[in-house]
Design an enzyme around this catalytic site. Structure first.
Site, PDB file in Angstrom:
ATOM      1  N   GLY A  87       0.667   5.420 -10.388  1.00  0.00           N
ATOM      2  CA  GLY A  87       1.634   5.787  -9.338  1.00  0.00           C
ATOM      3  C   GLY A  87       0.996   5.906  -7.974  1.00  0.00           C
ATOM      4  N   GLY A  89      -0.602   7.573  -5.488  1.00  0.00           N
ATOM      5  CA  GLY A  89      -1.336   8.829  -5.342  1.00  0.00           C
ATOM      6  C   GLY A  89      -1.710   9.128  -3.904  1.00  0.00           C
ATOM      7  N   LYS A 109       0.009   4.365   3.702  1.00  0.00           N
ATOM      8  CA  LYS A 109      -1.078   4.513   2.741  1.00  0.00           C
ATOM      9  C   LYS A 109      -2.099   5.488   3.332  1.00  0.00           C
ATOM     10  CE  LYS A 109      -3.751   1.307  -0.065  1.00  0.00           C
ATOM     11  NZ  LYS A 109      -4.240  -0.061  -0.151  1.00  0.00           N
ATOM     12  N   ASP A 121      -7.449  12.941  -3.080  1.00  0.00           N
ATOM     13  CA  ASP A 121      -6.964  13.785  -1.987  1.00  0.00           C
ATOM     14  C   ASP A 121      -5.718  13.228  -1.304  1.00  0.00           C
ATOM     15  OD1 ASP A 121      -8.021  11.618  -0.712  1.00  0.00           O
ATOM     16  OD2 ASP A 121      -9.521  12.723   0.446  1.00  0.00           O
ATOM     17  N   ARG A 173       1.696  -0.490   5.504  1.00  0.00           N
ATOM     18  CA  ARG A 173       1.728  -1.773   4.799  1.00  0.00           C
ATOM     19  C   ARG A 173       3.166  -2.272   4.698  1.00  0.00           C
ATOM     20  NH1 ARG A 173      -1.486  -2.148  -0.747  1.00  0.00           N
ATOM     21  NH2 ARG A 173       0.003  -0.647  -1.573  1.00  0.00           N
ATOM     22  N   ARG A 180       4.998  -3.979  -9.394  1.00  0.00           N
ATOM     23  CA  ARG A 180       3.765  -4.515  -9.974  1.00  0.00           C
ATOM     24  C   ARG A 180       3.982  -4.736 -11.465  1.00  0.00           C
ATOM     25  NH1 ARG A 180       0.118  -1.050  -6.708  1.00  0.00           N
ATOM     26  NH2 ARG A 180       1.514  -0.151  -5.157  1.00  0.00           N
ATOM     27  N   ASP A 249      -1.989  -2.979 -12.116  1.00  0.00           N
ATOM     28  CA  ASP A 249      -1.271  -2.230 -11.077  1.00  0.00           C
ATOM     29  C   ASP A 249      -1.457  -2.869  -9.703  1.00  0.00           C
ATOM     30  OD1 ASP A 249      -3.975  -1.225 -11.638  1.00  0.00           O
ATOM     31  OD2 ASP A 249      -3.645   0.101  -9.938  1.00  0.00           O
ATOM     32  N   ASP A 259      -3.389  -5.009  -2.364  1.00  0.00           N
ATOM     33  CA  ASP A 259      -4.510  -4.081  -2.548  1.00  0.00           C
ATOM     34  C   ASP A 259      -5.855  -4.693  -2.188  1.00  0.00           C
ATOM     35  OD1 ASP A 259      -3.130  -1.846  -2.982  1.00  0.00           O
ATOM     36  OD2 ASP A 259      -4.160  -1.297  -4.826  1.00  0.00           O
TER      37      ASP A 259
HETATM   38  P1  AMP Z   1      -6.225   1.367  -6.262  1.00  0.00           P
HETATM   39  O1  AMP Z   1      -7.665   1.413  -6.543  1.00  0.00           O
HETATM   40  O2  AMP Z   1      -5.920   1.374  -4.806  1.00  0.00           O
HETATM   41  O3  AMP Z   1      -5.516   0.269  -6.962  1.00  0.00           O
HETATM   42  O4  AMP Z   1      -5.618   2.755  -6.811  1.00  0.00           O
HETATM   43  C1  AMP Z   1      -5.570   3.080  -8.179  1.00  0.00           C
HETATM   44  C2  AMP Z   1      -4.869   4.406  -8.369  1.00  0.00           C
HETATM   45  O5  AMP Z   1      -5.632   5.473  -7.788  1.00  0.00           O
HETATM   46  C3  AMP Z   1      -3.497   4.512  -7.728  1.00  0.00           C
HETATM   47  O6  AMP Z   1      -2.685   5.272  -8.567  1.00  0.00           O
HETATM   48  C4  AMP Z   1      -3.781   5.215  -6.426  1.00  0.00           C
HETATM   49  O7  AMP Z   1      -2.657   5.893  -5.932  1.00  0.00           O
HETATM   50  C5  AMP Z   1      -4.859   6.198  -6.851  1.00  0.00           C
HETATM   51  N1  AMP Z   1      -5.708   6.600  -5.733  1.00  0.00           N
HETATM   52  C6  AMP Z   1      -6.663   5.885  -5.115  1.00  0.00           C
HETATM   53  N2  AMP Z   1      -7.221   6.586  -4.115  1.00  0.00           N
HETATM   54  C7  AMP Z   1      -6.623   7.800  -4.092  1.00  0.00           C
HETATM   55  C8  AMP Z   1      -6.761   8.987  -3.294  1.00  0.00           C
HETATM   56  N3  AMP Z   1      -7.642   9.056  -2.307  1.00  0.00           N
HETATM   57  N4  AMP Z   1      -5.957  10.026  -3.594  1.00  0.00           N
HETATM   58  C9  AMP Z   1      -5.065   9.968  -4.581  1.00  0.00           C
HETATM   59  N5  AMP Z   1      -4.887   8.903  -5.357  1.00  0.00           N
HETATM   60  C10 AMP Z   1      -5.650   7.816  -5.131  1.00  0.00           C
HETATM   61 MG    MG Z   2      -3.669  -0.295  -6.320  1.00  0.00          MG
END
Ligand code: AMP
Ligand code: MG
Length: 482
Positions: A87, A89, A109, A121, A173, A180, A249, A259
């Site tokens: 989800g 995050g 983002k 965070d 974005r 996805r 994802d 991404d």
């Molecule tokens: P990604 O690597 O961008 O594809 O992210 C993978 C998952 O990690 C997703 O669910 C993101 O929302 C979560 N995520 C990545 N960075 C953070 C962050 N700094 N805080 C919270 N969730 C994160």
């Molecule tokens: Mg991602």
């Protein structure tokens, strides 16, 4: 507050699809970049982009009228391992606007924690914001389907990352949607068939409306997503692009590249090339991307089985038949793109493309310079710069002779110019932009952004951006840095 012409549809889906919440404000937002031409396409007033209010909106400190911020739920296979709940995050969908090119998501983002943040965070460091802005806009200029960059702000707050305490940023974005493969997996893993059908119907309406009138709409959806991914990945590979995190994802149903974490453009060619620091087993190496695309699509097909046919054997057969098309679709696109790069007629055979890439790998020749200097040779007949790319000049000369025979001395230079970029976002240049950004200097960002906006055009001004990294500048690893 000037109106974003929001026409939201995702927020009307059942509540199990998202969590509604507002962004968390930041201390002192300042706009670094805003994309005027994209804003115009989206029906956003371009004058407003430079107003103090715009920085507030793009930082999440103000929510524009008509926005219905929400964090989308999704799951995903990350490096082969399944997480039933990922989800948004650190992202929030503000809403959707209707543009001439169709409905577009506007997403922040780095806008603060959500129920999907797990240990994160909810924030983004400035570096990855600059990186995604540059890379996604460069991909767009290169002609690759991709999410776009509308704005970047520096927040005035700091975040803690591998490199210590650094400036935070928020990225805006724009995407055809944020659906996805992982969105489908989220409901599939729960056994929530009703939501899966709702999601599939939504995806058809939004991205592949022709599928709605097909004999089997869900089969048509599967076929369309497979074809879009096959073509996308072939196009990435023809540009030496390595996505780096092709997790399910990060695989968009729309067929857009999404991404921009540790992605990179390869310099010295090698099919096993990997940059991402987290890709320990080279799962997403340049030459593995086609196979990984199929793996992701197989996960997608699984989620649709119940919709494909009520008889599970028949459903499996349909899924397999569609997935089998992928190889040929990928191979056709790959072949067409590489033949165009080499100035060859399409039928001139895959053998020569293979031999060429083997030669480049053996001599670690810079991928982008090779094809562009070959283009210049095709135009001017001067081969000195091209041969200088080879450590072993004889090997370069041998390959060139073979090429001349294969093209019968009549390369299609016009096509070559249109498909072989002069400039790509080279890793050391992106790194330099990020480092300057952390020092508060965004001039290098603006310069590189400008150099990448017309990547197929020769330009005296942008010549410095053509060069490959010196041994000291070479970037060996890239980081998600989120
Ligand atoms: P990604 O690597 O961008 O594809 O992210 C993978 C998952 O990690 C997703 O669910 C993101 O929302 C979560 N995520 C990545 N960075 C953070 C962050 N700094 N805080 C919270 N969730 C994160
Ligand atoms: Mg991602």
């Amino acid at each position: 507050m000037p109106a974003f012409p929001f026409q939201n549809s995702y927020s009307k889906l059942p509540e199990s699809f998202y969590w509604k919440q507002n962004p968390t404000p930041v201390a002192n937002p300042r706009l670094i970049a805003a994309n005027e031409s994209l804003a115009h396409e989206l029906g956003i007033e371009t004058n407003w982009l430079q107003s103090p209010e715009a920085a507030e909106v793009f930082a999440g400190n103000a929510v524009p009228d008509g926005a219905e911020p929400l964090a989308q739920a999704y799951a995903g296979h990350q490096f082969g391992g399944f997480s039933p709940q990922l989800g948004d995050g650190r992202a929030l969908l503000l809403g959707e606007v209707a543009s001439a090119k169709g409905r577009r998501d506007i997403q922040l983002k780095g806008s603060g924690p959500t129920p999907f943040s797990r240990r994160g965070d909810g924030r983004s460091a400035l570096g990855p914001v600059l990186r995604e802005y540059l890379l996604s806009e460069a991909m767009h200029a290169l002609g690759v389907p991709t999410t776009r960059a509308l704005a970047a702000v520096v927040t005035g707050d700091t975040v803690y990352r591998q490199e210590g305490e650094v400036a935070g940023g928020v990225f805006t974005r724009v995407a055809a949607s944020h659906l996805r493969v992982g969105t489908f997996q989220y409901f599939y893993a729960k056994g929530d068939h009703d939501s899966l059908r709702t999601l599939a119907d939504y995806a058809i309406e939004r991205h592949y409306p022709d599928a709605a009138t097909a004999e089997n709409p869900y089969q048509a959806l599967l076929a369309a997503v497979i074809e879009a991914q096959a073509k996308l990945i072939a196009q990435w590979m023809s540009l030496g692009f390595i996505h780096g995190v092709m997790n399910t994802d990060n695989c968009a149903i729309s067929g857009e590249t999404i991404d921009y974490g540790p992605c990179a453009f390869m310099e010295g060619f090698h099919p096993h090339c990997v940059f991402s620091s987290i890709d320990r087993n080279s799962r997403y190496a340049w030459g593995n991307q086609a196979a990984m695309g199929l793996w992701n699509l197989s996960r997608f097909a699984e989620t649709l089985l119940d919709l494909l046919d009520s008889d599970s054997e028949k459903a499996k057969l349909i899924a397999e038949t569609e997935l089998e098309n992928y190889h040929q679709q990928f191979a056709n696109e790959y072949q067409a793109r590489f033949c165009a790069k080499l100035g060859l007629p399409l039928q001139t055979g895959s053998d020569f493309v293979r031999v060429t890439l083997e030669t480049l790998a053996e001599h670690s020749v810079d991928f982008t310079l090779f094809f562009r200097l070959l283009t210049r040779f095709a135009e001017s007949g001067d081969n000195a710069a091209l041969l200088a790319l080879f450590r072993d000049q004889q090997a370069g000369q041998d390959w060139l002779k073979l090429w001349q025979t294969t093209v019968h001395d009549q390369p299609d230079a016009t096509t070559m110019q249109a498909v072989n970029p002069v400039r790509i976002p080279r890793n050391h240049q992106v790194e330099a932009v990020i480092q300057a950004g952390y020092q508060g200097d965004f001039t290098p960002f603006q310069r590189l952004h400008a150099a990448l906006s017309a990547p197929y055009e020769e330009s005296e001004e942008h010549v410095p951006y053509e060069a490959k990294a010196s041994p000291e500048q070479m970037v060996h690893e890239t980081f998600c840095g989120t």
